[in-house]
Motif scaffolding. Structure first.
Motif, short mmCIF file in Angstrom:
data_model
loop_
_atom_site.label_atom_id
_atom_site.label_comp_id
_atom_site.label_asym_id
_atom_site.label_seq_id
_atom_site.Cartn_x
_atom_site.Cartn_y
_atom_site.Cartn_z
N UNK A 43 0.85 -1.19 0.00
CA UNK A 43 0.00 0.00 0.00
C UNK A 43 0.89 1.24 0.00
N UNK A 44 0.26 2.38 -0.21
CA UNK A 44 0.96 3.65 -0.04
C UNK A 44 0.00 4.65 0.58
N UNK A 45 0.57 5.66 1.17
CA UNK A 45 -0.25 6.72 1.76
C UNK A 45 0.12 8.05 1.10
N UNK A 126 8.93 -4.66 11.94
CA UNK A 126 8.26 -5.97 11.87
C UNK A 126 8.19 -6.50 10.44
N UNK A 127 9.28 -6.37 9.69
CA UNK A 127 9.33 -6.91 8.33
C UNK A 127 8.67 -6.04 7.28
N UNK A 128 8.13 -4.89 7.66
CA UNK A 128 7.50 -3.99 6.70
C UNK A 128 8.41 -2.78 6.47
N UNK A 129 8.70 -2.52 5.20
CA UNK A 129 9.56 -1.40 4.82
C UNK A 129 8.70 -0.24 4.35
N UNK A 130 9.00 0.95 4.83
CA UNK A 130 8.32 2.15 4.38
C UNK A 130 9.35 3.14 3.86
N UNK A 131 9.13 3.66 2.65
CA UNK A 131 10.03 4.65 2.06
C UNK A 131 9.24 5.93 1.83
N UNK A 132 9.75 7.01 2.39
CA UNK A 132 9.04 8.29 2.40
C UNK A 132 9.51 9.18 1.25
N UNK A 133 8.56 9.74 0.53
CA UNK A 133 8.83 10.78 -0.48
C UNK A 133 8.28 12.07 0.11
N UNK A 134 9.12 12.82 0.84
CA UNK A 134 8.62 13.98 1.58
C UNK A 134 8.19 15.12 0.65
N UNK A 135 7.29 15.92 1.17
CA UNK A 135 6.83 17.12 0.48
C UNK A 135 6.69 18.22 1.54
N UNK A 136 7.00 19.46 1.18
CA UNK A 136 6.85 20.54 2.16
C UNK A 136 5.43 20.64 2.72
N UNK A 138 2.64 18.57 4.20
CA UNK A 138 2.47 17.22 4.74
C UNK A 138 1.37 16.40 4.05
N UNK A 139 0.30 17.05 3.62
CA UNK A 139 -0.80 16.31 2.99
C UNK A 139 -0.40 15.74 1.62
N UNK A 140 0.76 16.13 1.10
CA UNK A 140 1.24 15.63 -0.18
C UNK A 140 2.42 14.64 -0.03
N UNK A 141 2.85 14.40 1.20
CA UNK A 141 3.91 13.44 1.44
C UNK A 141 3.40 12.04 1.13
N UNK A 142 4.19 11.28 0.36
CA UNK A 142 3.82 9.92 -0.03
C UNK A 142 4.77 8.95 0.68
N UNK A 143 4.21 7.88 1.22
CA UNK A 143 5.00 6.81 1.82
C UNK A 143 4.61 5.50 1.16
#
Length: 149
Positions: A43-45, A126-136, A138-143
């Motif tokens: 998934x992504x957020x 716990x075995x789950x990797x999250x990679x953050x694509x930050x944005x100034x 916050x509502x546009x930051x993608x993980x």
């Protein structure tokens, strides 16, 4: 009597050796070895909105992602997120986000985090990797999140 004493000493030595080696602590793999590998996007957020993968929009375009992690050193790794959109005809378009040489640190709770300078861009919990694509904004930051293949 000498032979029974020799046998007893030999048995004591064997027992002591077995006990010594069975009590040795197992060496934990390096931080980079723990996170290195290929991950399938789950998934992504975007901000607080969560989108499960694979996801299909109203036009029939399917979104998927994968994350590749390559060890650079014991405490550093390269991360590459590939986000793919595939239309109904099967034509795929990829976009990439790469982070080279992130420094890995282990938290007191056992999680692994990846930093570029002082900016946290990776979490491994716990075995789950999250990679953050930050944005100034916050509502546009993608993980992007994934599980190891």
């Amino acid at each position: 009597m000498k032979s029974s004493s020799s046998i007893r000493n030999a048995l004591f030595f064997v027992a002591f050796t077995l006990l010594f080696f069975s009590c040795q602590k197992e060496v934990e793999p390096s931080l980079a070895d723990q996170v290195a590998g290929e991950y399938t996007g789950t998934y992504y957020t975007v901000g607080t909105t969560r989108i499960s993968l694979p996801a299909t929009n109203a036009a029939g375009v399917v979104a998927t992602s994968k994350i590749s992690v390559t060890k650079v050193g014991d405490e550093s790794a390269n991360f590459k997120v590939t986000f793919t959109l595939t239309d109904k005809a099967g034509k795929a378009a990829d976009s990439f986000q790469t982070y080279d040489g992130l420094i890995l640190k282990k938290t007191t709770t056992g999680e692994i985090e990846g930093y570029q300078g002082s900016t946290k861009l990776v979490t491994f919990i716990n075995g789950e990797l999250g990679v953050i694509a930050p944005d100034p904004t916050p509502s546009k930051t993608v993980v992007f999140y994934g599980k190891k293949n």
